[in-house]
Design a protein around this motif. Structure first.
Motif, PDB file in Angstrom:
ATOM      1  N   PRO A   1      64.086   6.606 -27.682  1.00 44.59           N
ATOM      2  CA  PRO A   1      64.857   5.737 -28.248  1.00 44.59           C
ATOM      3  C   PRO A   1      65.665   4.858 -27.684  1.00 44.59           C
ATOM      4  O   PRO A   1      66.270   3.955 -28.110  1.00 44.59           O
ATOM      5  N   TYR A   2      65.720   4.959 -26.334  1.00 47.59           N
ATOM      6  CA  TYR A   2      66.472   3.929 -25.399  1.00 47.59           C
ATOM      7  C   TYR A   2      65.513   2.918 -24.707  1.00 47.59           C
ATOM      8  O   TYR A   2      66.637   2.314 -23.863  1.00 47.59           O
ATOM      9  N   GLY A   3      64.325   2.959 -24.867  1.00 47.65           N
ATOM     10  CA  GLY A   3      63.627   1.838 -24.175  1.00 47.65           C
ATOM     11  C   GLY A   3      63.676   2.046 -22.691  1.00 47.65           C
ATOM     12  O   GLY A   3      63.841   1.212 -21.957  1.00 47.65           O
ATOM     13  N   ALA A   4      63.702   3.574 -22.245  1.00 44.74           N
ATOM     14  CA  ALA A   4      64.311   3.829 -20.688  1.00 44.74           C
ATOM     15  C   ALA A   4      62.697   3.823 -20.103  1.00 44.74           C
ATOM     16  O   ALA A   4      62.801   4.041 -18.671  1.00 44.74           O
ATOM     17  N   ILE A   5      61.713   3.884 -20.633  1.00 45.54           N
ATOM     18  CA  ILE A   5      60.256   3.978 -20.066  1.00 45.54           C
ATOM     19  C   ILE A   5      59.677   2.451 -19.793  1.00 45.54           C
ATOM     20  O   ILE A   5      59.543   1.902 -20.853  1.00 45.54           O
ATOM     21  N   THR A   6      59.181   2.437 -18.729  1.00 40.04           N
ATOM     22  CA  THR A   6      58.353   1.081 -18.563  1.00 40.04           C
ATOM     23  C   THR A   6      57.402   1.593 -17.558  1.00 40.04           C
ATOM     24  O   THR A   6      57.299   2.876 -17.080  1.00 40.04           O
ATOM     25  N   TYR A   7      56.391   0.781 -17.120  1.00 37.39           N
ATOM     26  CA  TYR A   7      54.936   1.183 -16.553  1.00 37.39           C
ATOM     27  C   TYR A   7      55.018   0.341 -15.326  1.00 37.39           C
ATOM     28  O   TYR A   7      55.204  -0.769 -15.412  1.00 37.39           O
TER      29      TYR A   7
ATOM     30  N   ARG B   1      48.387   3.127 -13.457  1.00 39.40           N
ATOM     31  CA  ARG B   1      49.752   2.870 -14.089  1.00 39.40           C
ATOM     32  C   ARG B   1      50.363   3.859 -14.330  1.00 39.40           C
ATOM     33  O   ARG B   1      49.916   5.078 -15.285  1.00 39.40           O
ATOM     34  N   ILE B   2      51.568   3.953 -13.977  1.00 38.29           N
ATOM     35  CA  ILE B   2      52.315   5.337 -14.098  1.00 38.29           C
ATOM     36  C   ILE B   2      53.687   4.834 -14.932  1.00 38.29           C
ATOM     37  O   ILE B   2      54.294   3.845 -14.803  1.00 38.29           O
ATOM     38  N   ALA B   3      54.106   5.898 -15.776  1.00 35.43           N
ATOM     39  CA  ALA B   3      55.523   5.713 -16.599  1.00 35.43           C
ATOM     40  C   ALA B   3      56.625   6.044 -15.669  1.00 35.43           C
ATOM     41  O   ALA B   3      56.727   6.899 -14.634  1.00 35.43           O
ATOM     42  N   VAL B   4      57.543   5.078 -15.576  1.00 31.54           N
ATOM     43  CA  VAL B   4      58.817   5.041 -14.779  1.00 31.54           C
ATOM     44  C   VAL B   4      59.932   5.410 -15.703  1.00 31.54           C
ATOM     45  O   VAL B   4      60.138   4.412 -16.706  1.00 31.54           O
ATOM     46  N   VAL B   5      60.882   6.157 -15.472  1.00 26.96           N
ATOM     47  CA  VAL B   5      61.862   6.234 -16.403  1.00 26.96           C
ATOM     48  C   VAL B   5      63.197   5.819 -15.672  1.00 26.96           C
ATOM     49  O   VAL B   5      63.631   5.909 -14.383  1.00 26.96           O
ATOM     50  N   ASN B   6      63.856   4.853 -16.361  1.00 29.14           N
ATOM     51  CA  ASN B   6      65.236   4.562 -15.646  1.00 29.14           C
ATOM     52  C   ASN B   6      66.093   5.227 -16.226  1.00 29.14           C
ATOM     53  O   ASN B   6      66.750   5.489 -17.534  1.00 29.14           O
ATOM     54  N   SER B   7      66.555   5.968 -14.954  1.00 32.60           N
ATOM     55  CA  SER B   7      67.492   6.925 -15.389  1.00 32.60           C
ATOM     56  C   SER B   7      68.854   6.609 -15.924  1.00 32.60           C
ATOM     57  O   SER B   7      69.609   7.510 -16.267  1.00 32.60           O
ATOM     58  N   ALA B   8      69.064   5.368 -15.622  1.00 31.12           N
ATOM     59  CA  ALA B   8      70.592   4.904 -16.091  1.00 31.12           C
ATOM     60  C   ALA B   8      70.329   4.916 -17.622  1.00 31.12           C
ATOM     61  O   ALA B   8      71.293   4.790 -18.320  1.00 31.12           O
ATOM     62  N   LEU B   9      69.186   4.505 -18.357  1.00 34.00           N
ATOM     63  CA  LEU B   9      69.180   4.473 -19.746  1.00 34.00           C
ATOM     64  C   LEU B   9      68.708   5.822 -20.376  1.00 34.00           C
ATOM     65  O   LEU B   9      69.044   6.002 -21.497  1.00 34.00           O
ATOM     66  N   CYS B  10      68.105   6.672 -19.626  1.00 35.08           N
ATOM     67  CA  CYS B  10      67.621   7.782 -20.146  1.00 35.08           C
ATOM     68  C   CYS B  10      68.875   8.846 -20.598  1.00 35.08           C
ATOM     69  O   CYS B  10      69.555   8.904 -19.692  1.00 35.08           O
ATOM     70  N   GLN B  11      68.666   9.261 -21.794  1.00 34.91           N
ATOM     71  CA  GLN B  11      70.115  10.018 -22.121  1.00 34.91           C
ATOM     72  C   GLN B  11      69.702  11.433 -22.242  1.00 34.91           C
ATOM     73  O   GLN B  11      70.355  12.440 -22.512  1.00 34.91           O
ATOM     74  N   GLY B  12      68.183  11.995 -21.706  1.00 37.38           N
ATOM     75  CA  GLY B  12      67.673  13.345 -21.668  1.00 37.38           C
ATOM     76  C   GLY B  12      67.643  13.672 -22.930  1.00 37.38           C
ATOM     77  O   GLY B  12      67.718  15.311 -23.060  1.00 37.38           O
TER      78      GLY B  12
ATOM     79  N   PHE C   1      74.777   2.131 -22.809  1.00 37.87           N
ATOM     80  CA  PHE C   1      75.447   3.421 -22.947  1.00 37.87           C
ATOM     81  C   PHE C   1      76.907   3.410 -22.263  1.00 37.87           C
ATOM     82  O   PHE C   1      77.311   2.103 -22.191  1.00 37.87           O
ATOM     83  N   VAL C   2      77.526   4.519 -22.146  1.00 36.14           N
ATOM     84  CA  VAL C   2      78.940   4.589 -21.756  1.00 36.14           C
ATOM     85  C   VAL C   2      79.019   3.707 -20.538  1.00 36.14           C
ATOM     86  O   VAL C   2      78.445   3.765 -19.664  1.00 36.14           O
ATOM     87  N   GLY C   3      80.218   2.616 -20.421  1.00 39.64           N
ATOM     88  CA  GLY C   3      80.624   1.854 -19.537  1.00 39.64           C
ATOM     89  C   GLY C   3      79.796   0.495 -19.611  1.00 39.64           C
ATOM     90  O   GLY C   3      80.210  -0.326 -18.674  1.00 39.64           O
ATOM     91  N   ASP C   4      78.864   0.461 -20.228  1.00 40.86           N
ATOM     92  CA  ASP C   4      77.737  -0.788 -20.188  1.00 40.86           C
ATOM     93  C   ASP C   4      77.010  -0.655 -21.671  1.00 40.86           C
ATOM     94  O   ASP C   4      75.753  -0.756 -21.563  1.00 40.86           O
ATOM     95  N   PHE C   5      77.720  -1.166 -22.797  1.00 42.78           N
ATOM     96  CA  PHE C   5      77.186  -1.276 -23.719  1.00 42.78           C
ATOM     97  C   PHE C   5      76.898  -2.756 -24.088  1.00 42.78           C
ATOM     98  O   PHE C   5      77.405  -3.611 -23.518  1.00 42.78           O
ATOM     99  N   THR C   6      75.470  -3.070 -24.810  1.00 40.99           N
ATOM    100  CA  THR C   6      75.586  -4.394 -25.051  1.00 40.99           C
ATOM    101  C   THR C   6      75.335  -4.358 -26.766  1.00 40.99           C
ATOM    102  O   THR C   6      74.876  -3.720 -27.383  1.00 40.99           O
ATOM    103  N   VAL C   7      76.296  -5.444 -27.122  1.00 43.92           N
ATOM    104  CA  VAL C   7      76.305  -5.452 -28.700  1.00 43.92           C
ATOM    105  C   VAL C   7      76.245  -6.761 -29.296  1.00 43.92           C
ATOM    106  O   VAL C   7      76.925  -7.911 -28.704  1.00 43.92           O
TER     107      VAL C   7
END
Lengths: 662, 146
Positions: free
Chosen positions: A598-604, A619-630, A223-229
């Motif tokens: 679509p962002y692979g923001a969710i892990t368990y 086992r609980i879903a955890v959202v990486n808020s840096a990856l989540c685009q909402g 995402f902005v500031g931190d793209f991997t290409v």
């Protein structure tokens, strides 16, 4: 209970003329939680914002609704105003009573009623808002420029001059782009190569610029500031470090039948080739489809003659992974295919060519060494017809609905250059309109007509018919004289519409940047943010955003660079806090949400849960808020209703629905 | 209670995604392309944020029509959101039709940020359809209608 302030904007007469704003403010006071309501001429002005700040402080507001223009216009403005006055910016909601109400309805009573309902929905929502804190993310101080034409080169130089590292990824074997194919440029008639090649050299010699030619962007994440290409460096079959660029391999290559892309297929090139003499880098590539060694296994002549031992048939594609803070798209354009325009006999006659092909014909390094001649028999033409708007401003789906913008000017240029060099050649231009807005443009066109005697005819050409004697019969109409015209021509030049590079769709999808129905990349705001994509961190340079000529492209390239520099200059960015969150008591770790993200923001994660006194590990879903685009895909997919989106929660949206249906 | 027949004014909820359709509606506005005031727009980040529950809720609360607009398939700002939305709505709408909320009362339409004209045309035709269908009585909670 919230303490909500409602601010109704008149927007001059834009809103106030159709919506009874004082009535809206009065009605606001009847809503639950509203403790303050006022209307003012321009809420977004300094005075308006001061009113908001005063109300927040005096009335101790915990939330506010601004009834004004679209949130896409001023949501950020009002959020900042709230923040300055000490209110959490995410406690602000906008009721769009301009674009969605006053501008589209005529009846004051009806529009006022609707404005009140929209306001109620916003109040109902803000009642359920919670203060949100944006997170922070770091900025990689490096930019990626996709496309190595004049737009990409200029953007890269400007960013690099500010001190940031830039990578250019160019699909073809050399940077230079379309501009390198042009002979002369309007309206100054200076030679395109003479102004472009120094820029190419500057970019390649710049210590901050790294150029990947014959490479393509393969995958983009982050995402902005931190793209991997991921960048695919296609196998060149020539070692870039060893090659000295002597050119012997190209001379000796026995396979010389591949159509030259640089010369638009008007002549051929060898299988091992550099697209043009001034190519950067001056390192050839082997076209494996044309190469005898790759096709039959026999040959290998280029490796034998290469003194440096640079030819490497075993070379493989290489994937390079890099991190970037900003990405600039500069993918440029191509001319449209003319399959749908059979009436101009483009596929039937070699003497019907596109304007870009004419550029190559007129260029000293082109297939005819700059001599104007018919490509069928090499004879000098005496009568040339230019047809404008081939595929541009087209109302059916054969062509493009837009004006390609550059054609009127380059046709005037071609006509003028031909008349200057070959005064005995008659030049006729069939046009719909001549459009010459731009500095010194109309003067240029008038010079073509008045000084060089180019014959302009307002009217369209219906058909071009190749004759047995090799000539081309042009059937057109003259709208001003209201008569049919039959003209025998030796050459016909089609001002073919331009379209965004066909690869842009793929690239836009990777970048999640939006494109319009014509495949041009969409700006964040058509007027106020013309070089930014709505997707944060993606910037637009050149024709990928819309048709433009060289000076406009260069100006936009600089603007895109400035925006990218503005981003790279920051150390940290605030992230959008409107992200998904799972309720640990409801989540059962089923993995449905992970599959739709679509962002692979969710892990368990295995987490200790206290469910009404029962302690257990779940086992609980955890959202990486840096990856989540909402986007909210997971919130709907979640079968147990554990996922919710902050800022657009289920309860908030239902409250809006209820308010509207009340 | 008066026996006077009240003029039918439909309640129509439009869910619009922030990136395409909401912007398309803005463009309709700035181009002054009119459509009936019966349409009220709710902004959502993406069409995939629209929970079938919201649509059921709208009908329950007395909506006469619900339309959902998103980016064109393939153009989703979040890459794939509208594909999920499309599948969910296909299922939901067939179920709604089964229980008596006619297919005409629900619609999915793809409107890009550049399609102000399409937005206004879509809303005009949708509202016209709702007028022809009349009041929705199937899911409506009778306590909610005046």
């Amino acid at each position: 209970m919230q303490r909500i302030g409602v601010f109704v904007c008149h927007c001059g007469s834009n809103i106030a003329a159709t919506v009874d704003v004082s009535k809206v403010a009065e009605m606001a006071l009847m809503e639950p939680g509203v403790v303050h309501a006022e209307d003012y001429q321009y809420m977004c002005s300094e005075a308006g914002q001061a009113k908001i700040a005063a109300a927040i402080q005096e009335k101790n507001l915990t939330g506010m609704v601004v009834c004004s223009c679209s949130p896409r216009m001023h949501e950020a403005t009002f959020r900042k105003a709230a923040e300055r006055a000490g209110l959490n910016p995410y406690m602000v909601e906008i009721a769009n009573i301009r674009e969605h109400c006053s501008w589209i309805h005529k009846d004051v009573e009806e529009a006022t009623k609707k404005a009140v309902i929209l306001m109620r929905a916003a109040i109902a929502k803000v009642n359920l808002n919670a203060p949100l804190q944006p997170g922070e993310s770091r900025v990689t101080k490096r930019a990626l420029v996709i496309g190595g034409g004049i737009a990409g080169i200029q953007t890269a130089i400007d960013i690099a001059d500010a001190g940031y590292e830039v990578d250019i990824v160019e699909k073809t074997p050399s940077i230079g782009g379309r501009m390198s194919q042009l002979d002369k440029t309007f309206p100054t008639l200076d030679c395109s190569a003479c102004i472009l090649t120094p820029k190419m050299v500057e970019a390649s010699a710049h210590e901050k610029i790294n150029i990947y030619t014959y490479s393509e962007v393969e995958k983009v994440s982050g995402f902005v500031g931190d793209f991997t290409v991921d960048i695919r460096k296609k196998a060149r079959s020539v070692d870039m470090d060893k090659c000295t660029g002597c050119g012997v391999c190209q001379e000796k290559c026995p396979s010389k039948k591949a159509p030259s892309e640089f010369n638009r297929g008007l002549n051929t090139r060898s299988a091992i080739y550099t697209p043009f003499a001034q190519a950067i880098p001056n390192v050839p590539v082997i076209d494996r489809e044309a190469c005898i060694k790759f096709k039959t296994g026999k040959c290998g002549l280029c490796a034998k003659v290469c003194q440096a031992g640079a030819v490497d048939y075993e070379q493989k594609d290489e994937i390079v992974t890099e991190k970037y803070g900003a990405i600039v798209v500069a993918t440029g354009f191509d001319t449209i295919k003319l399959d749908q325009y059979d009436e101009y006999a483009y596929s039937q006659s070699k003497d019907v060519i596109t304007s870009l092909e004419l550029e190559r014909v007129m260029n000293a390094a082109g297939p005819t060494h700059g001599h104007l001649e018919r490509l069928s028999d090499g004879k000098a033409p005496k009568e040339i017809v230019f047809i404008q708007c081939v595929g541009s401003r087209c109302s059916d789906d054969r062509g493009k609905p837009y004006c390609s913008k550059i054609c009127c000017m380059y046709t005037a240029k071609h006509a003028m250059l031909i008349r200057d060099k070959y005064p005995d050649v008659n030049v006729t231009v069939f046009y719909i309109d001549v459009r010459t807005p731009g500095k010194n443009f109309d003067e240029f066109y008038r010079r073509a007509v008045e000084q060089y005697g180019v014959n302009y005819i307002k009217g369209q050409v219906g058909k071009v018919i190749p004759q047995p004697n090799g000539k081309l019969l042009v059937q057109g109409s003259d709208l001003l004289d209201n008569k049919q015209i039959l003209k025998e021509a030796d050459m016909v030049v089609l001002a073919t519409a331009i379209e965004p590079n066909p690869d842009v769709r793929k690239i836009a999808t990777m970048l999640t940047a939006s494109i319009d129905t014509n495949n041009f990349l969409t700006e964040a705001h058509a007027k106020l943010r013309p070089v930014e994509s709505p997707t944060a961190g993606i910037f637009l340079s050149g024709v990928c955003q819309g048709p433009k000529d060289i000076p406009e492209t260069v100006a936009q390239a600089g603007a895109a660079a400035v925006k990218a520099i503005g981003l790279l200059a920051k150390d940290k960015l605030l992230t959008n806090p409107c992200t998904a969150q799972s309720d640990i008591l409801l989540c059962n770790g089923c993995s449905t949400c992970e599959n739709v993200c679509p962002y692979g923001a969710i892990t368990y994660e295995d987490k200790e849960v206290n469910d009404h006194g029962i302690r257990e590990t779940r086992r609980i879903a955890v959202v990486n808020s840096a990856l989540c685009q909402g986007c909210g895909a997971c919130t709907v997919a979640c079968p147990s209703g554990a996922m919710d989106l902050q800022g657009f929660s289920n309860r908030q949206i239902i409250a809006e629905v209820d308010a509207i249906c009340r | 209670m008066s026996l006077e027949k009240k003029e039918f004014k439909p309640k129509i909820v439009a869910f619009c995604c922030n990136w395409c359709s909401y912007a398309g509606a803005d463009l309709a506005g700035s181009s002054r392309l009119t459509y009936p005031a019966d349409v009220k727009i709710i902004r959502v980040p993406c069409s995939c944020r629209v929970n079938p529950m919201f649509i059921l809720r709208a009908f329950e609360k007395g909506a006469d029509g619900v339309i959902m607009c998103g980016c064109h398939p393939g153009d989703c700002h979040y890459s794939t959101g509208n594909f999920y939305a499309r599948r969910r709505m296909t299922l939901l709408f067939s179920m709604l039709d089964y229980i008596g909320v006619e297919n005409g009362r629900t619609r999915v339409e793809w409107v890009s940020a550049a399609e102000g004209v399409k937005f206004s045309e879509t809303m005009n035709s949708f509202v016209e359809k709702i007028y022809s269908l009349g009041e929705n009585v199937r899911l409506g909670d009778l306590r909610c209608k005046s």
